[in-house]
Design an enzyme around this catalytic site. Structure first.
Site, PDB file in Angstrom:
ATOM      1  N   GLU A  18       0.839  -1.208   0.000  1.00 38.26           N
ATOM      2  CA  GLU A  18       0.000   0.000   0.000  1.00 38.26           C
ATOM      3  C   GLU A  18       0.867   1.248   0.000  1.00 38.26           C
ATOM      4  O   GLU A  18       2.062   1.203   0.270  1.00 38.26           O
ATOM      5  CB  GLU A  18      -0.916   0.037   1.230  1.00 38.26           C
ATOM      6  N   ASN A 147     -10.235   5.464   2.151  1.00 36.34           N
ATOM      7  CA  ASN A 147      -9.235   5.218   1.121  1.00 36.34           C
ATOM      8  C   ASN A 147      -9.268   6.340   0.083  1.00 36.34           C
ATOM      9  O   ASN A 147     -10.060   7.275   0.174  1.00 36.34           O
ATOM     10  CB  ASN A 147      -9.491   3.873   0.432  1.00 36.34           C
ATOM     11  N   ASP A 206     -10.093   1.460  -4.009  1.00 36.28           N
ATOM     12  CA  ASP A 206      -9.057   1.425  -2.966  1.00 36.28           C
ATOM     13  C   ASP A 206      -8.228   2.703  -3.085  1.00 36.28           C
ATOM     14  O   ASP A 206      -8.774   3.794  -3.143  1.00 36.28           O
ATOM     15  CB  ASP A 206      -8.229   0.158  -3.128  1.00 36.28           C
TER      16      ASP A 206
END
Length: 299
Positions: A18, A147, A206
């Site tokens: 991430e 997100n 996301d």
């Protein structure tokens, strides 16, 4: 039809990669492995990869104007020095750390940090916080997984993805104060139906970034695709991917035309991992439209 020619960088797979960050001064790529509790760095010029173990899950990393990185971890906001590996606590978590953690975040042009939270039980208790001159304030709330934080090129619009709710909000931002107004749903995606195979599911939003033309690039987790959306919401590109679970894109390289994309392999089925050996790797792709240089936090 085959997708574009993504390739993995020369770094190991993460469980849940991430927050890729192309550091504007160091000219290297950083990213986090959330459940792996690690920070990674890759230098494309030398091919060198390095990682640092962390005491708790890192949701995101942001470059700091005074040097080092800001790490948003479950146990707080930390200044991290890669040379020494030392951490300095900047702010304690504003939530019960046994139930929530920090997640996706970015700095704005004024040096403020915007960082969302994630609720472990996926209750609608997460929110979006702003760290400005040492003061951490809740600016938006009401979802389970925050997100997709990104800013328009002029800084006047903030994007915020509700991953579990399959939608993306936008706000108007007052650049000088950071005040948010006019929250509205900007994009909605179809949720996965009961027993729907992944091959028929478009994924949920996301992590994201914005390019120099103001287009919003969003990774569709479990959707096997990366979308490029115009500021008005129109679909510009729908890129098929060699992995099921992309997590977040960013732009890097000297010309900001290398798109880096983190991905996940945690909790994926064995047959999926056999089909997608690059799951968890950072992928790269050359693109025509450059991105924007990452802002650095002033805290």
């Amino acid at each position: 039809m085959p997708g574009p020619p993504f390739e993995p960088i020369a770094a190991p797979a993460a469980l849940l990669g991430e927050s890729p960050l192309w550091h504007p001064l160091e000219q290297v790529l950083y990213w986090c492995d959330i459940p792996g509790r690690a920070l990674h760095r890759f230098d494309p010029a030398s091919g060198a990869h390095r990682s640092w173990p962390l005491a708790s899950e890192p949701g995101c990393c942001v470059a700091l104007q005074r040097g080092g990185l800001l790490l948003a971890q479950r146990d707080g906001l930390w200044r991290f020095d890669a040379a020494s590996g030392l951490r300095e606590l900047l702010h304690a978590p504003p939530y019960e750390a046994a139930k929530q953690r920090f997640n996706d975040g970015k700095a704005d042009a004024q040096g403020r940090l915007w960082v969302g939270t994630l609720d472990d039980q996926r209750e609608a208790r997460a929110g979006l916080y702003c760290l400005d001159h040492g003061r951490l304030e809740l600016r938006a709330k009401g979802l389970a997984v925050s997100n997709g934080v990104a800013f328009s090129p002029d800084g006047g619009r903030l994007y915020w993805a509700d991953t579990r709710g399959h939608q993306v909000y936008t706000f108007d931002v007052a650049p000088q104060t950071g005040a948010l107004t006019n929250q509205r749903v900007w994009q909605r995606f179809a949720p996965r139906e009961l027993h729907q195979p992944l091959s028929h599911y478009g994924g949920r939003p996301d992590g994201a970034t914005v390019d120099s033309e103001g287009a919003y690039w969003v990774a569709m987790f479990e959707g096997r695709r990366l979308l490029r959306l115009a500021p008005g919401g129109e679909l510009l590109s729908d890129l098929a991917l060699p992995v099921q679970c992309p997590t977040m894109p960013c732009f890097g390289g000297a010309d900001l035309r290398t798109l880096y994309l983190t991905t996940a392999r945690e909790h994926r089925a064995a047959d999926e991992l056999a089909r997608d050996p690059w799951a968890g790797r950072v992928l790269q792709l050359r693109v025509d439209v450059p991105g924007l240089s990452a802002h650095m936090a002033s805290v």
